[in-house]
Design a protein around this motif. Structure first.
Motif, PDB file in Angstrom:
ATOM      1  N   ILE A   1      44.140  48.328  44.311  1.00 50.46           N
ATOM      2  CA  ILE A   1      43.378  47.253  43.649  1.00 50.46           C
ATOM      3  C   ILE A   1      44.017  46.894  42.305  1.00 50.46           C
ATOM      4  O   ILE A   1      44.168  45.701  41.967  1.00 50.46           O
ATOM      5  CB  ILE A   1      41.895  47.677  43.439  1.00 50.46           C
ATOM      6  N   ALA A   2      44.437  47.918  41.534  1.00 46.02           N
ATOM      7  CA  ALA A   2      45.074  47.630  40.231  1.00 46.02           C
ATOM      8  C   ALA A   2      46.368  46.841  40.459  1.00 46.02           C
ATOM      9  O   ALA A   2      46.690  45.907  39.712  1.00 46.02           O
ATOM     10  CB  ALA A   2      45.353  48.933  39.501  1.00 46.02           C
ATOM     11  N   HIS A   3      47.107  47.201  41.517  1.00 47.91           N
ATOM     12  CA  HIS A   3      48.349  46.476  41.847  1.00 47.91           C
ATOM     13  C   HIS A   3      48.031  45.023  42.234  1.00 47.91           C
ATOM     14  O   HIS A   3      48.719  44.090  41.794  1.00 47.91           O
ATOM     15  CB  HIS A   3      49.038  47.214  43.001  1.00 47.91           C
ATOM     16  N   LEU A   4      46.999  44.834  43.021  1.00 47.21           N
ATOM     17  CA  LEU A   4      46.638  43.467  43.445  1.00 47.21           C
ATOM     18  C   LEU A   4      46.203  42.622  42.244  1.00 47.21           C
ATOM     19  O   LEU A   4      46.518  41.432  42.168  1.00 47.21           O
ATOM     20  CB  LEU A   4      45.530  43.498  44.506  1.00 47.21           C
ATOM     21  N   ALA A   5      45.480  43.251  41.319  1.00 44.70           N
ATOM     22  CA  ALA A   5      45.088  42.530  40.098  1.00 44.70           C
ATOM     23  C   ALA A   5      46.348  42.112  39.349  1.00 44.70           C
ATOM     24  O   ALA A   5      46.475  40.979  38.854  1.00 44.70           O
ATOM     25  CB  ALA A   5      44.193  43.415  39.233  1.00 44.70           C
TER      26      ALA A   5
ATOM     27  N   SER B   1      48.167  39.289  41.152  1.00 50.42           N
ATOM     28  CA  SER B   1      47.412  38.025  41.216  1.00 50.42           C
ATOM     29  C   SER B   1      47.212  37.433  39.823  1.00 50.42           C
ATOM     30  O   SER B   1      46.770  36.293  39.682  1.00 50.42           O
ATOM     31  CB  SER B   1      46.037  38.256  41.863  1.00 50.42           C
ATOM     32  N   GLY B   2      47.526  38.231  38.788  1.00 54.34           N
ATOM     33  CA  GLY B   2      47.345  37.746  37.413  1.00 54.34           C
ATOM     34  C   GLY B   2      45.876  37.634  37.026  1.00 54.34           C
ATOM     35  O   GLY B   2      45.531  36.917  36.088  1.00 54.34           O
ATOM     36  N   GLN B   3      45.032  38.351  37.732  1.00 49.78           N
ATOM     37  CA  GLN B   3      43.595  38.285  37.426  1.00 49.78           C
ATOM     38  C   GLN B   3      43.102  39.631  36.891  1.00 49.78           C
ATOM     39  O   GLN B   3      43.797  40.642  36.989  1.00 49.78           O
ATOM     40  CB  GLN B   3      42.803  38.001  38.702  1.00 49.78           C
ATOM     41  N   SER B   4      41.869  39.645  36.427  1.00 50.77           N
ATOM     42  CA  SER B   4      41.259  40.910  36.015  1.00 50.77           C
ATOM     43  C   SER B   4      40.924  41.717  37.272  1.00 50.77           C
ATOM     44  O   SER B   4      40.904  41.171  38.389  1.00 50.77           O
ATOM     45  CB  SER B   4      39.974  40.638  35.234  1.00 50.77           C
ATOM     46  N   ILE B   5      40.630  42.991  37.067  1.00 52.14           N
ATOM     47  CA  ILE B   5      40.219  43.858  38.186  1.00 52.14           C
ATOM     48  C   ILE B   5      38.954  43.260  38.832  1.00 52.14           C
ATOM     49  O   ILE B   5      38.861  43.168  40.065  1.00 52.14           O
ATOM     50  CB  ILE B   5      39.895  45.287  37.657  1.00 52.14           C
ATOM     51  N   SER B   6      37.999  42.862  38.006  1.00 51.27           N
ATOM     52  CA  SER B   6      36.727  42.370  38.559  1.00 51.27           C
ATOM     53  C   SER B   6      36.939  41.098  39.378  1.00 51.27           C
ATOM     54  O   SER B   6      36.361  40.955  40.457  1.00 51.27           O
ATOM     55  CB  SER B   6      35.718  42.083  37.442  1.00 51.27           C
TER      56      SER B   6
ATOM     57  N   LEU C   1      38.480  41.978  42.695  1.00 53.88           N
ATOM     58  CA  LEU C   1      37.479  42.552  43.602  1.00 53.88           C
ATOM     59  C   LEU C   1      36.550  41.464  44.146  1.00 53.88           C
ATOM     60  O   LEU C   1      36.178  41.487  45.323  1.00 53.88           O
ATOM     61  CB  LEU C   1      36.664  43.626  42.864  1.00 53.88           C
ATOM     62  N   ARG C   2      36.213  40.506  43.292  1.00 56.36           N
ATOM     63  CA  ARG C   2      35.346  39.394  43.757  1.00 56.36           C
ATOM     64  C   ARG C   2      36.035  38.614  44.872  1.00 56.36           C
ATOM     65  O   ARG C   2      35.436  38.284  45.880  1.00 56.36           O
ATOM     66  CB  ARG C   2      35.012  38.453  42.595  1.00 56.36           C
ATOM     67  N   ASP C   3      37.339  38.309  44.659  1.00 53.77           N
ATOM     68  CA  ASP C   3      38.131  37.594  45.678  1.00 53.77           C
ATOM     69  C   ASP C   3      38.087  38.333  47.008  1.00 53.77           C
ATOM     70  O   ASP C   3      37.868  37.737  48.060  1.00 53.77           O
ATOM     71  CB  ASP C   3      39.613  37.632  45.268  1.00 53.77           C
ATOM     72  N   LEU C   4      38.352  39.644  46.924  1.00 50.71           N
ATOM     73  CA  LEU C   4      38.450  40.443  48.150  1.00 50.71           C
ATOM     74  C   LEU C   4      37.085  40.561  48.814  1.00 50.71           C
ATOM     75  O   LEU C   4      36.973  40.527  50.034  1.00 50.71           O
ATOM     76  CB  LEU C   4      39.027  41.833  47.826  1.00 50.71           C
ATOM     77  N   ARG C   5      36.066  40.673  48.006  1.00 48.76           N
ATOM     78  CA  ARG C   5      34.721  40.752  48.590  1.00 48.76           C
ATOM     79  C   ARG C   5      34.370  39.439  49.298  1.00 48.76           C
ATOM     80  O   ARG C   5      33.804  39.436  50.379  1.00 48.76           O
ATOM     81  CB  ARG C   5      33.682  41.075  47.503  1.00 48.76           C
ATOM     82  N   GLU C   6      34.776  38.365  48.671  1.00 47.58           N
ATOM     83  CA  GLU C   6      34.501  37.056  49.270  1.00 47.58           C
ATOM     84  C   GLU C   6      35.234  36.918  50.617  1.00 47.58           C
ATOM     85  O   GLU C   6      34.728  36.334  51.576  1.00 47.58           O
ATOM     86  CB  GLU C   6      34.948  35.974  48.267  1.00 47.58           C
TER      87      GLU C   6
ATOM     88  N   GLU D   1      38.596  53.146  35.817  1.00 48.73           N
ATOM     89  CA  GLU D   1      38.202  51.782  35.440  1.00 48.73           C
ATOM     90  C   GLU D   1      37.968  50.928  36.690  1.00 48.73           C
ATOM     91  O   GLU D   1      36.987  50.176  36.772  1.00 48.73           O
ATOM     92  CB  GLU D   1      39.309  51.157  34.576  1.00 48.73           C
ATOM     93  N   VAL D   2      38.860  51.062  37.682  1.00 49.65           N
ATOM     94  CA  VAL D   2      38.682  50.285  38.921  1.00 49.65           C
ATOM     95  C   VAL D   2      37.393  50.715  39.619  1.00 49.65           C
ATOM     96  O   VAL D   2      36.599  49.865  40.063  1.00 49.65           O
ATOM     97  CB  VAL D   2      39.896  50.457  39.870  1.00 49.65           C
ATOM     98  N   ALA D   3      37.172  52.040  39.696  1.00 47.42           N
ATOM     99  CA  ALA D   3      35.942  52.522  40.358  1.00 47.42           C
ATOM    100  C   ALA D   3      34.717  51.954  39.644  1.00 47.42           C
ATOM    101  O   ALA D   3      33.790  51.427  40.281  1.00 47.42           O
ATOM    102  CB  ALA D   3      35.909  54.044  40.370  1.00 47.42           C
TER     103      ALA D   3
END
Ligand code: SF4
Length: 376
Positions: A150-154, A157-162, A165-170, A204-206
């Motif tokens: 998740i930290a790598h994907l953030a 993607s140039g986005q925050s962790i949150s 996670l919102r993107d992936l949840r969607e 922090e990710v958790a």
């Protein structure tokens, strides 16, 4: 069990456990330093029964490891490979969906997906993977990406962790597996996995996931060069995060497998050490609902025994496991529902099929599926 013949500190720990009081760092250390495995197990079993009765959980799941290409190359890992390595692989989204479709007649409730930290797969690959899996089997819970991924994907993607996670949840992500925590000690990180996401980053990710209502699991890789102090500190850091967020479902101690790693001179863990890690975790992690005995790593027979040493969950059918098997695991690639249920029954517990979030699958649904399987 005759507690009167044991050293006085046992009375203190036993008194705390019976009163439901929290154990301290020193208590954890004493438990790890003790070889009285039956006493540790008896206390852990009492806690396990208080929290989960005689229920022991399993899940009908499928594991998918989309790629083993990884830039981190942790010294304890036999799975991660350099991009140019002859054993390196990556699956296309179509291949992943194909694997899921090939099992579409099975009553799988969870797909568990993790992979390496790939140097150049684009962010859209991960989002599309989740979206296409959800499209193929909308009823399945997607339990995917460790905190490290998740930290790598953030990052890519140039986005925050949150926001990531919102993107992936969607797209359809349901929850996060607990891998990548290893041991939080800076000494261990420096020596074994200097490139990996830091302990603070993992927590922090958790925490970010939990605050969004996304549940996760937690792990500890034991049986290499870590000390008892480092294990206790790791468990207490998880306990503190759980106090703050309440989003962890299960703790899974992961037994180190040295074969094909840079630490191949080390020995495999022993049954004694495996049981002790499960039992001490049950005693220290008083705010974790579940402790898992991961049969792939410690073998089905010991995982069964662990159900009387603090564990209340065996994980699941798995179907195809790569990470531990590349490090020499000699267990099967998967187990049937009937095998899991038999292990649990014979351990004196009641088998309970669950989904990822520990919702219970109704026995009537399982019976109907089993009859259909026999008839087909
Ligand atoms: S443990 Fe994870 S991050 Fe480390 S090398 Fe293996 S796959 Fe990569």
């Amino acid at each position: 069990m005759d507690w009167s013949k044991r050293e006085p500190w046992w009375q203190e720990i036993r008194g705390k456990v019976e009163a439901g009081e929290r154990l301290s760092f020193e208590d954890g250390l004493r438990l790890y330093q003790s070889n009285d495995i039956l006493a540790i197990g008896a206390l852990a079993n009492a806690v396990r029964r208080r929290m989960n009765g005689d229920k022991a959980f399993y899940i009908y799941n499928q594991h998918i490891n989309y790629s083993n290409i990884c830039v981190n190359l942790c010294r304890f890992c036999a799975f991660g490979k350099d991009k140019g390595d002859s054993a390196a692989y990556e699956m296309s989204v179509e291949e992943i969906v194909g694997k899921i479709q090939s099992r579409r007649h099975e009553p799988i409730t969870e797909v568990h997906i993790v992979g390496g930290i790939h140097p150049d797969l684009p962010y859209r690959y991960y989002v599309e993977m989740i979206r296409e899996i959800k499209k193929a089997r909308p009823e399945i819970h997607i339990h995917a990406f460790t905190a490290v991924e998740i930290a790598h994907l953030a990052n890519i993607s140039g986005q925050s962790i949150s926001d990531t996670l919102r993107d992936l949840r969607e797209a359809g992500l349901g929850s996060l597996p607990g891998g990548g925590a290893e041991v939080f000690s800076p000494r261990i990180r420096e020596r074994l996995c200097p490139k990996k996401l830091s302990p603070e980053g993992w927590l922090e990710v958790a925490g970010a996931a939990h605050r969004l209502g996304i549940k996760s699991n937690a792990t500890m890789l034991y049986g290499h060069i870590e000390s008892a102090e480092e294990r206790v500190s790791h468990l207490l850091a998880l306990r503190q995060t759980q106090d703050e967020t309440g989003g962890f479902m299960a703790f899974i101690p992961l037994a180190f497998h040295p074969r094909n790693t840079e630490l191949s001179e080390l020995s495999n863990t022993t049954g004694f050490n495996d049981l002790k890690n499960i039992a001490v975790a049950r005693l220290l992690l008083d705010n974790f609902p579940h402790i898992k005995a991961y049969w792939v790593m410690i073998g089905p027979k010991l995982a069964q025994i662990a159900l009387n040493f603090g564990a209340d969950d065996l994980d699941g059918t798995i179907i195809e496991e790569k990470i531990t098997h590349m490090a020499g695991a000699e267990t099967a690639q998967g187990m049937t529902r009937a095998e899991l249920r038999r292990l649990i029954h014979e351990a004196g517990c009641t088998p309970v099929e669950r989904d990822t979030l520990y919702n219970i699958i109704k026995p009537s649904a399982i019976n109907a599926q089993q009859s259909a399987e026999k008839g087909s």
